[in-house]
Design a protein around this motif. Structure first.
Motif, PDB file in Angstrom:
ATOM      1  N   LYS A 100      25.762  -0.821 -31.741  1.00 49.01           N
ATOM      2  CA  LYS A 100      26.671   0.150 -32.379  1.00 49.01           C
ATOM      3  C   LYS A 100      26.382   0.260 -33.867  1.00 49.01           C
ATOM      4  CE  LYS A 100      30.654  -1.224 -30.170  1.00 49.01           C
ATOM      5  NZ  LYS A 100      32.095  -1.276 -29.947  1.00 49.01           N
ATOM      6  N   ALA A 101      26.139  -0.876 -34.518  1.00 49.86           N
ATOM      7  CA  ALA A 101      25.837  -0.863 -35.952  1.00 49.86           C
ATOM      8  C   ALA A 101      24.568  -0.068 -36.247  1.00 49.86           C
ATOM      9  CB  ALA A 101      25.695  -2.298 -36.475  1.00 49.86           C
ATOM     10  N   GLU A 102      23.682   0.015 -35.261  1.00 56.73           N
ATOM     11  CA  GLU A 102      22.452   0.801 -35.397  1.00 56.73           C
ATOM     12  C   GLU A 102      22.634   2.236 -34.892  1.00 56.73           C
ATOM     13  OE1 GLU A 102      18.985  -1.183 -33.849  1.00 56.73           O
ATOM     14  OE2 GLU A 102      19.660  -3.126 -34.646  1.00 56.73           O
ATOM     15  N   SER A 103      23.888   2.622 -34.646  1.00 61.36           N
ATOM     16  CA  SER A 103      24.264   3.983 -34.258  1.00 61.36           C
ATOM     17  C   SER A 103      23.905   4.356 -32.820  1.00 61.36           C
ATOM     18  CB  SER A 103      23.691   5.015 -35.226  1.00 61.36           C
ATOM     19  OG  SER A 103      24.186   4.772 -36.523  1.00 61.36           O
ATOM     20  N   PHE A 104      23.633   3.384 -31.976  1.00 61.33           N
ATOM     21  CA  PHE A 104      23.437   3.688 -30.558  1.00 61.33           C
ATOM     22  C   PHE A 104      24.793   3.855 -29.900  1.00 61.33           C
ATOM     23  CE2 PHE A 104      19.352   1.784 -31.568  1.00 61.33           C
ATOM     24  CZ  PHE A 104      18.482   2.663 -30.944  1.00 61.33           C
ATOM     25  N   LYS A 105      24.864   4.764 -28.955  1.00 66.62           N
ATOM     26  CA  LYS A 105      26.122   5.064 -28.285  1.00 66.62           C
ATOM     27  C   LYS A 105      26.111   4.720 -26.802  1.00 66.62           C
ATOM     28  CE  LYS A 105      27.380   8.696 -31.554  1.00 66.62           C
ATOM     29  NZ  LYS A 105      27.321   7.740 -32.591  1.00 66.62           N
ATOM     30  N   LEU A 106      24.971   4.264 -26.293  1.00 72.80           N
ATOM     31  CA  LEU A 106      24.842   3.968 -24.869  1.00 72.80           C
ATOM     32  C   LEU A 106      23.991   2.720 -24.679  1.00 72.80           C
ATOM     33  CD1 LEU A 106      25.320   4.998 -21.900  1.00 72.80           C
ATOM     34  CD2 LEU A 106      23.131   6.208 -22.135  1.00 72.80           C
ATOM     35  N   ALA A 107      24.484   1.825 -23.822  1.00 77.78           N
ATOM     36  CA  ALA A 107      23.713   0.645 -23.428  1.00 77.78           C
ATOM     37  C   ALA A 107      23.482   0.718 -21.927  1.00 77.78           C
ATOM     38  CB  ALA A 107      24.456  -0.633 -23.786  1.00 77.78           C
ATOM     39  N   ARG A 108      22.285   0.370 -21.513  1.00 79.19           N
ATOM     40  CA  ARG A 108      21.932   0.352 -20.100  1.00 79.19           C
ATOM     41  C   ARG A 108      21.305  -0.998 -19.763  1.00 79.19           C
ATOM     42  NH1 ARG A 108      19.302   6.432 -19.668  1.00 79.19           N
ATOM     43  NH2 ARG A 108      21.254   7.452 -19.140  1.00 79.19           N
ATOM     44  N   LEU A 109      21.296  -1.302 -18.475  1.00 81.72           N
ATOM     45  CA  LEU A 109      20.661  -2.542 -18.036  1.00 81.72           C
ATOM     46  C   LEU A 109      20.293  -2.445 -16.569  1.00 81.72           C
ATOM     47  CD1 LEU A 109      22.879  -4.380 -16.224  1.00 81.72           C
ATOM     48  CD2 LEU A 109      23.927  -4.549 -18.471  1.00 81.72           C
ATOM     49  N   GLY A 120      29.462  -9.420 -12.166  1.00 83.84           N
ATOM     50  CA  GLY A 120      30.857  -9.576 -12.556  1.00 83.84           C
ATOM     51  C   GLY A 120      31.048  -9.482 -14.059  1.00 83.84           C
ATOM     52  N   LEU A 121      30.157 -10.107 -14.809  1.00 87.46           N
ATOM     53  CA  LEU A 121      30.232 -10.043 -16.268  1.00 87.46           C
ATOM     54  C   LEU A 121      30.090  -8.601 -16.746  1.00 87.46           C
ATOM     55  CD1 LEU A 121      30.153 -11.271 -19.184  1.00 87.46           C
ATOM     56  CD2 LEU A 121      27.656 -11.393 -18.873  1.00 87.46           C
ATOM     57  N   TYR A 122      29.058  -7.923 -16.279  1.00 87.80           N
ATOM     58  CA  TYR A 122      28.814  -6.556 -16.745  1.00 87.80           C
ATOM     59  C   TYR A 122      29.964  -5.632 -16.369  1.00 87.80           C
ATOM     60  CZ  TYR A 122      24.116  -8.448 -17.397  1.00 87.80           C
ATOM     61  OH  TYR A 122      23.047  -9.220 -17.785  1.00 87.80           O
ATOM     62  N   GLU A 123      30.489  -5.777 -15.166  1.00 88.79           N
ATOM     63  CA  GLU A 123      31.634  -4.950 -14.764  1.00 88.79           C
ATOM     64  C   GLU A 123      32.851  -5.265 -15.630  1.00 88.79           C
ATOM     65  OE1 GLU A 123      31.797  -5.781 -10.559  1.00 88.79           O
ATOM     66  OE2 GLU A 123      30.139  -4.394 -10.143  1.00 88.79           O
ATOM     67  N   ALA A 124      33.092  -6.534 -15.915  1.00 88.24           N
ATOM     68  CA  ALA A 124      34.226  -6.917 -16.765  1.00 88.24           C
ATOM     69  C   ALA A 124      34.085  -6.369 -18.179  1.00 88.24           C
ATOM     70  CB  ALA A 124      34.363  -8.443 -16.800  1.00 88.24           C
ATOM     71  N   LEU A 125      32.844  -6.186 -18.622  1.00 90.77           N
ATOM     72  CA  LEU A 125      32.600  -5.638 -19.960  1.00 90.77           C
ATOM     73  C   LEU A 125      32.610  -4.112 -19.976  1.00 90.77           C
ATOM     74  CD1 LEU A 125      29.822  -8.083 -21.192  1.00 90.77           C
ATOM     75  CD2 LEU A 125      32.160  -7.885 -22.092  1.00 90.77           C
ATOM     76  N   TYR A 127      30.697  -1.994 -17.875  1.00 87.93           N
ATOM     77  CA  TYR A 127      29.490  -1.311 -17.405  1.00 87.93           C
ATOM     78  C   TYR A 127      29.757  -0.712 -16.028  1.00 87.93           C
ATOM     79  CZ  TYR A 127      26.759  -3.110 -21.258  1.00 87.93           C
ATOM     80  OH  TYR A 127      26.279  -3.358 -22.524  1.00 87.93           O
ATOM     81  N   ASN A 128      29.214   0.460 -15.821  1.00 88.63           N
ATOM     82  CA  ASN A 128      29.351   1.172 -14.549  1.00 88.63           C
ATOM     83  C   ASN A 128      27.972   1.383 -13.937  1.00 88.63           C
ATOM     84  OD1 ASN A 128      32.256   1.766 -14.675  1.00 88.63           O
ATOM     85  ND2 ASN A 128      31.664   2.964 -16.469  1.00 88.63           N
ATOM     86  N   ARG A 129      27.930   1.384 -12.632  1.00 90.54           N
ATOM     87  CA  ARG A 129      26.664   1.605 -11.945  1.00 90.54           C
ATOM     88  C   ARG A 129      26.174   3.033 -12.186  1.00 90.54           C
ATOM     89  NH1 ARG A 129      26.175  -2.403  -7.041  1.00 90.54           N
ATOM     90  NH2 ARG A 129      27.571  -4.021  -7.810  1.00 90.54           N
ATOM     91  N   CYS A 130      24.870   3.156 -12.272  1.00 87.61           N
ATOM     92  CA  CYS A 130      24.257   4.462 -12.528  1.00 87.61           C
ATOM     93  C   CYS A 130      22.933   4.519 -11.777  1.00 87.61           C
ATOM     94  CB  CYS A 130      24.058   4.673 -14.029  1.00 87.61           C
ATOM     95  SG  CYS A 130      22.882   3.524 -14.816  1.00 87.61           S
ATOM     96  N   ALA A 131      22.272   5.651 -11.862  1.00 91.44           N
ATOM     97  CA  ALA A 131      20.963   5.828 -11.240  1.00 91.44           C
ATOM     98  C   ALA A 131      19.901   5.075 -12.045  1.00 91.44           C
ATOM     99  CB  ALA A 131      20.620   7.315 -11.190  1.00 91.44           C
ATOM    100  N   ALA A 132      18.758   4.863 -11.421  1.00 84.79           N
ATOM    101  CA  ALA A 132      17.626   4.272 -12.134  1.00 84.79           C
ATOM    102  C   ALA A 132      17.331   5.128 -13.368  1.00 84.79           C
ATOM    103  CB  ALA A 132      16.412   4.205 -11.221  1.00 84.79           C
ATOM    104  N   PHE A 133      16.898   4.477 -14.427  1.00 88.96           N
ATOM    105  CA  PHE A 133      16.638   5.180 -15.683  1.00 88.96           C
ATOM    106  C   PHE A 133      15.282   4.758 -16.233  1.00 88.96           C
ATOM    107  CE2 PHE A 133      19.072   1.340 -16.512  1.00 88.96           C
ATOM    108  CZ  PHE A 133      18.302   0.712 -17.479  1.00 88.96           C
ATOM    109  N   GLY A 134      14.844   5.458 -17.286  1.00 88.68           N
ATOM    110  CA  GLY A 134      13.589   5.095 -17.937  1.00 88.68           C
ATOM    111  C   GLY A 134      12.426   5.071 -16.962  1.00 88.68           C
ATOM    112  N   MET A 145      23.045  -0.160 -14.498  1.00 84.59           N
ATOM    113  CA  MET A 145      24.382  -0.013 -15.068  1.00 84.59           C
ATOM    114  C   MET A 145      24.272   0.545 -16.482  1.00 84.59           C
ATOM    115  SD  MET A 145      26.049  -3.613 -13.766  1.00 84.59           S
ATOM    116  CE  MET A 145      27.748  -3.013 -13.524  1.00 84.59           C
ATOM    117  N   GLU A 146      25.377   1.162 -16.926  1.00 81.86           N
ATOM    118  CA  GLU A 146      25.423   1.675 -18.295  1.00 81.86           C
ATOM    119  C   GLU A 146      26.845   1.644 -18.812  1.00 81.86           C
ATOM    120  OE1 GLU A 146      23.802   5.633 -18.063  1.00 81.86           O
ATOM    121  OE2 GLU A 146      25.646   6.465 -17.247  1.00 81.86           O
TER     122      GLU A 146
END
Length: 149
Positions: A100-109, A120-125, A127-134, A145-146
């Motif tokens: 965020k400090a670097e002005s990014f608005k989206l995180a994916r993994l 469980g960690l990512y969902e608790a934080l 993150y939502n499931r998404c399609a394959a990216f990159g 997830m993103e």
């Protein structure tokens, strides 16, 4: 209280942590379903690589790769001796704050279906499931997830 700061993945303690993560992933998935960045790639300027220390001992690491319009969380790993104390959450929150400090608005993994603690960690934080990216292809063993930051 843990401390988190920029780390050098070439240092022995981080090489050992990264190898432990590689070994764990290799025990769960075939090589084509493992998407680990090697140490030399972790040294590239597009990478933000952080270590987490407890009592002056490195117990974990993680980072993000800077893409044009998002960051990708990579190489999150906490040593088995230090698990159960919320260190993964603390490290993830630090990575998100840095992005965020670097002005990014989206995180994916990308993670795997056989890692319920990570999911469980990512969902608790948030993150939502998404399609394959990159450069990823759909893989029945992967979960993509993103999260909006």
């Amino acid at each position: 209280m843990p401390s988190i700061r920029v780390a050098d993945p070439r240092e022995t303690e981080f090489r050992m942590l990264l190898q432990a993560g590689d070994d764990y992933a290799a025990s769960l998935y075939p090589s084509e379903s493992n998407h680990m960045l090697d140490v030399e790639t972790l040294m590239q300027p597009q990478m933000c690589f952080l270590g987490i220390w407890v009592d002056n001992q490195a117990v974990g690491c993680g980072g993000f790769w800077r893409h044009a319009d998002y960051v990708e969380i990579k190489r999150l790993w906490i040593d088995s001796s230090a698990r159960g104390h919320g260190l993964s959450r603390i490290l993830m929150e630090k990575l998100e704050a840095q992005a965020k400090a670097e002005s990014f608005k989206l995180a994916r993994l990308e993670t795997g279906i056989s890692q319920p603690e990570a999911l469980g960690l990512y969902e608790a934080l948030g993150y939502n499931r998404c399609a394959a990216f990159g450069n990823y292809n759909s893989d029945p063993l992967s979960v993509f997830m993103e999260k909006l930051l």
